[in-house]
Enzyme design. Structure first.
Site, short mmCIF file in Angstrom:
data_model
loop_
_atom_site.label_atom_id
_atom_site.label_comp_id
_atom_site.label_asym_id
_atom_site.label_seq_id
_atom_site.Cartn_x
_atom_site.Cartn_y
_atom_site.Cartn_z
N GLU A 257 0.87 -1.17 0.00
CA GLU A 257 0.00 0.00 0.00
C GLU A 257 0.92 1.23 0.00
O GLU A 257 1.83 1.31 0.83
CB GLU A 257 -0.87 -0.01 1.27
CG GLU A 257 -1.88 1.10 1.24
CD GLU A 257 -2.77 1.14 2.47
OE1 GLU A 257 -2.72 0.20 3.29
OE2 GLU A 257 -3.51 2.13 2.60
N ARG B 285 4.94 -13.04 9.61
CA ARG B 285 5.62 -11.79 9.32
C ARG B 285 6.92 -11.72 10.11
O ARG B 285 7.12 -12.44 11.08
CB ARG B 285 4.73 -10.58 9.56
CG ARG B 285 4.16 -10.42 10.96
CD ARG B 285 3.09 -9.32 11.00
NE ARG B 285 3.58 -8.02 10.60
CZ ARG B 285 2.98 -7.25 9.67
NH1 ARG B 285 1.91 -7.66 9.05
NH2 ARG B 285 3.46 -6.07 9.38
N LYS C 169 4.33 0.66 9.23
CA LYS C 169 4.47 1.94 8.53
C LYS C 169 3.87 3.09 9.33
O LYS C 169 4.39 4.20 9.32
CB LYS C 169 3.82 1.85 7.15
CG LYS C 169 4.74 1.23 6.12
CD LYS C 169 4.09 1.15 4.77
CE LYS C 169 3.07 0.03 4.73
NZ LYS C 169 2.42 -0.13 3.43
P1 ATP Z 1 2.56 -2.14 7.73
O1 ATP Z 1 1.93 -2.69 8.96
O2 ATP Z 1 3.99 -1.82 7.89
O3 ATP Z 1 1.78 -1.05 7.07
P2 ATP Z 1 1.36 -3.76 5.80
O4 ATP Z 1 1.20 -5.22 5.77
O5 ATP Z 1 0.15 -2.99 6.06
O6 ATP Z 1 2.54 -3.38 6.76
P3 ATP Z 1 1.57 -3.46 3.00
O7 ATP Z 1 2.11 -2.35 2.20
O8 ATP Z 1 0.13 -3.75 2.93
O9 ATP Z 1 2.01 -3.21 4.48
O10 ATP Z 1 2.39 -4.80 2.74
C1 ATP Z 1 2.80 -5.27 1.48
C2 ATP Z 1 3.19 -6.71 1.62
O11 ATP Z 1 4.27 -6.84 2.54
C3 ATP Z 1 2.07 -7.53 2.17
O12 ATP Z 1 1.97 -8.72 1.43
C4 ATP Z 1 2.44 -7.78 3.59
O13 ATP Z 1 1.93 -8.98 4.05
C5 ATP Z 1 3.97 -7.79 3.51
N1 ATP Z 1 4.55 -7.42 4.80
C6 ATP Z 1 4.34 -6.29 5.49
N2 ATP Z 1 4.99 -6.30 6.67
C7 ATP Z 1 5.64 -7.50 6.73
C8 ATP Z 1 6.49 -8.13 7.69
N3 ATP Z 1 6.79 -7.53 8.85
N4 ATP Z 1 6.96 -9.35 7.41
C9 ATP Z 1 6.66 -9.95 6.25
N5 ATP Z 1 5.87 -9.43 5.30
C10 ATP Z 1 5.36 -8.21 5.52
MG MG Z 2 -1.51 -3.22 4.77
#
Ligand code: ATP
Ligand code: MG
Length: 559
Positions: free
Chosen positions: A35, A261, A271
Site C-alpha cells: 500500500e 511476518r 508503517k
Molecule cells: P505495515 O503494517 O507496515 O503497514 P502492511 O502489511 O500494512 O505493513 P503493505 O504495504 O500492505 O504493508 O504490505 C505489502 C506486503 O508486505 C504484504 O503482502 C504484507 O503482508 C507484507 N509485509 C508487510 N509487513 C511485513 C512483515 N513484517 N513481514 C513480512 N511481510 C510483511
Molecule cells: Mg496493509
C-alpha cells in the site's frame, strides 16, 4: 541479478515445486502488493524476497501492484520510493507497474454482479452500528434492517454512492454471506466505502473505494496470479478471498498462502509507527540511517545482497510470534563488508602524537593493501610525518594490567608502520592531555623489535595528510527488544536517546575522494558508508553501518 541468495528452500517453495511437478501449475505468477502509504521496511523485504524469489526460481513473474484503495493515506512520493527500493534490492517486476485502481471499473461491475445475484446490498447503518450488529467470537451477528433491499434499489443506490450523492459514512456496500458464520470476516463484509477523496491515480472519478478484501483477490485473479502470498493475519480472510472467487466470473483462480511476518527486536516494523517517527521529527526522514526502512538501511550502508542474505537466513515459516535477533541482520552486512569493503584508517577521537625523532621534513609513504585478501583492491598509500593522530581511547595514563595499547613508557605498534614508545605526556593548565611525545624505533618495520615483545597495534593517521571527516555513529533506535509489545505504553517511550552521536575525526588520505555510498572498514573501528546525501554535496560524512564485533556468530558458536 544473482539468485543464489534468494533460493533457500521453504514450505512455500516446496509446495510450488510439487505443484509444478504434478502439473497443476504451469507458470508461477506472484505479486508484491504494497500500500503506498509509507516507505518499505525490512519486513517488506522478506515478502519481496519471497515473492520475487519464487517467480525467479521457477521461471515465472512477479507483479508489483500498488494496493491503492485508500486514497486518503496514499501519495505518489511513496509509490516512487517503493519502486526505487524494489529495484535497488535487485528485483524487476513483470511488465508494467500495476495498481488495484486499474481494476476499479471491473470491481464495480463485479459489485453490480453480486447485487444482481442477491449476494450484496447497500447498507445505511453507520460504521459503529455495523460493528454492533456484527456480534462477537461467541455471539452470532444480527442482520442489518437493510439486508433485504431489492436488487434494483441496491443497484441504484450503489450508482448514486459512486457519483458522490451521499456523505462519507452514510452508506456502504456489503456482501450478503452469513451473519452467523463462526468466521467474523464472513458476516457480510464491507465491499465499498464512500470517500470524497481525490485519488493519486484516478483523480476525482470515484467517490467510493473498494475494501482490501474486495480488491485483493480479484486483482490477483485479473492478473493471473497463481500464488498470493501474504502474512498470517490474513489467514482468517482466506474463506472470504475464496468466496469472492467462487461467486464472481473471474478469469483465474489464485490461491492465498500465508506465512509469518518478520518481527525484529529493537525495531518497529509498522508503517504507521515509522511515519510517526518521521512526522514528529524524531528521525531525519524515512531514510534516516536508524530507520528499518529499505532506504534507511541503504543509507546506513547495507548492501542489497546483505538484505537478501538476511531474508534467506531467517527463512519462511508459519510459526507466529517469533522474534528475529537484530544481531543476525548485523551479521549479514558485516560478513558482506568483511569480504568486500576496502580498509582505511580513521581516527574518531583524535589525540595528537608528536614523533620526536622524526624530522620535520620526513617524507615516507607506506604502501599497504586495500584489502588483506583482495589483490584486486590494489594498494593504498599511507604517508608518515612528524605529527600523527591516534585515538584517545588507545592511550591510558594509568593503564590496567591487560591494556596493550599506549601508556607512559610503554610501546605500541602503529598499524602498518613502526613501533613507538610514549616518552612524555603534555598537559595544558587545566590538566587535560594536549599531546603525547613519542619516539619511533626505526628498526621495527615489518619485524619485531629486538629483545622485547610489543603486543598492541593501534591505528593512526598522519596529521599533515589527514582528511577531516564527520562520522555519525548509529545505534538501535529503541532501548528495549519489543518497543511496541506493551499496549499500555507508547512505543516512543522506549526510544534510545543515544541512537546517534556525531564526531569529527581524521581519515587517511584514501578517504579524500569519496563517492556516495562508498563503503569502508575503518580498521579496528567498524564498517562505514559515505552518506549518499552529504557525499552528493561534496561533504565527507560517514555513517557507521555496524561495528566489528559479531555477537551473532558468537551466539551460533556457543549454541
Ligand atoms: P505495515 O503494517 O507496515 O503497514 P502492511 O502489511 O500494512 O505493513 P503493505 O504495504 O500492505 O504493508 O504490505 C505489502 C506486503 O508486505 C504484504 O503482502 C504484507 O503482508 C507484507 N509485509 C508487510 N509487513 C511485513 C512483515 N513484517 N513481514 C513480512 N511481510 C510483511
Ligand atoms: Mg496493509
Amino acid at each position: 541479478m544473482t539468485t543464489e541468495s534468494t533460493s533457500a528452500p521453504n514450505f512455500i517453495r516446496n509446495q510450488v515445486r510439487e505443484e509444478i511437478e504434478a502439473g497443476s501449475v504451469d507458470t508461477v505468477v506472484t505479486r508484491f502488493p504494497p500500500e503506498p502509504n509509507g516507505f518499505l521496511h525490512i519486513g517488506h523485504a522478506k515478502s519481496i524476497c519471497l515473492n520475487f524469489g519464487i517467480a525467479e526460481q521457477f521461471g515465472g513473474g512477479c507483479n508489483l501492484r500498488f494496493d491503492d484503495t485508500n486514497p486518503a493515506k496514499e501519495e505518489q512520493a511513496y509509490i516512487d520510493a517503493i519502486k526505487a527500493d524494489v529495484e535497488w534490492l535487485g528485483f524487476q517486476w513483470a511488465g508494467n507497474v500495476r495498481y488495484a485502481s486499474d481494476y476499479f471499473d471491473q470491481l464495480y461491475a463485479w459489485a453490480q454482479h453480486l447485487i444482481r445475484e442477491d449476494k450484496a446490498y447497500v447498507d445505511d447503518l453507520s460504521a459503529e452500528e455495523i460493528r454492533e450488529y456484527r456480534g462477537t467470537l461467541t455471539e452470532p451477528g444480527r442482520p442489518s434492517p437493510y439486508r433485504d433491499r431489492p436488487v434494483a434499489e441496491n443497484l441504484d443506490l450503489l450508482e448514486r454512492m459512486r457519483t458522490g450523492e451521499f456523505a462519507e459514512g452514510g452508506k456502504v456496500l456489503r456482501a450478503k454471506i452469513d451473519m452467523a458464520s463462526p468466521n467474523i470476516n464472513l458476516r457480510d463484509p464491507v465491499l465499498y466505502r464512500i470517500r470524497h477523496a481525490s485519488h493519486h491515480q484516478t483523480g476525482d472519478k470515484w467517490k467510493i473505494y473498494p475494501s482490501y478484501d474486495f480488491a485483493h483477490g480479484q486483482s490477483d485473479a485479473i492478473e493471473g496470479v497463481t500464488h498470493s502470498l501474504c502474512t498470517l493475519e490474513f489467514e482468517d480472510h482466506r474463506p472470504l478471498y475464496d468466496w469472492f472467487l467462487e461467486n464472481l466470473p473471474v478469469p483465474s483462480r489464485p490461491r492465498q498462502i500465508e506465512f509469518a511476518r518478520l518481527n525484529l527486536n529493537y525495531t518497529v516494523t509498522s508503517k504507521r509507527k515509522l511515519k510517526l517517527l518521521v512526522d514528529k521529527g524524531i528521525v531525519d526522514g524515512w531514510d534516516d540511517p536508524r530507520m528499518p526502512t529499505i532506504s534507511g538501511m541503504r543509507r546506513r550502508g547495507y548492501t542489497a545482497s546483505s538484505i537478501r542474505k538476511f531474508c534467506d537466513m531467517i527463512g519462511v515459516t508459519r510459526a507466529e510470534g517469533g522474534m528475529v535477533d537484530i544481531a543476525m541482520l548485523y551479521h549479514a552486512i558485516r560478513s558482506d563488508l568483511e569480504d568486500n569493503a576496502p580498509r582505511a584508517m580513521c581516527v574518531l577521537k583524535p589525540l595528537k602524537v608528536v614523533l620526536t625523532n622524526v624530522a620535520e621534513d620526513h617524507d615516507e609513504v607506506f604502501e599497504v593493501p586495500g584489502h588483506p585478501a583482495r589483490d584486486d583492491m590494489g594498494v593504498r598509500k599511507l604517508p608518515l610525518s612528524r605529527e600523527i593522530w591516534i585515538d584517545a581511547d588507545d592511550f591510558m595514563e594509568e593503564p590496567p594490567k591487560k591494556f596493550f595499547r599506549l601508556a607512559p613508557g610503554k610501546e605500541v605498534r602503529l598499524r602498518n608502520a613502526y613501533v613507538i614508545r610514549c616518552d612524555e605526556v603534555v598537559k595544558n593548565a587545566s590538566g587535560d592531555i594536549e599531546e603525547l611525545r613519542c619516539s619511533v624505533d626505526f628498526d621495527t618495520l615489518g619485524k619485531n623489535p629486538e629483545g622485547r615483545k610489543v603486543k598492541g597495534v593501534i591505528h593512526w593517521v598522519s596529521a599533515a595528510h589527514a582528511v577531516p571527516v564527520e562520522v555519525r555513529l548509529y545505534d538501535n533506535l529503541f532501548q528495549v527488544e519489543a518497543p511496541d509489545r506493551d499496549r499500555d505504553v507508547d512505543f516512543l517511550e522506549h526510544l534510545n536517546e543515544q541512537s546517534l552521536s556525531v564526531v569529527q575525526g581524521y581519515g587517511e588520505p584514501s578517504l579524500a575522494e569519496i563517492k556516495p555510498e562508498d563503503r569502508f572498514q575503518f580498521e579496528r573501528v567498524g564498517y562505514f558508508c559515505a552518506d549518499r546525501h552529504a557525499a552528493a554535496e561534496g561533504k565527507r560524512v560517514f555513517n557507521r553501518t555496524v561495528g566489528l564485533k559479531d555477537t551473532w556468530a558468537k551466539i551460533q558458536k556457543k549454541g
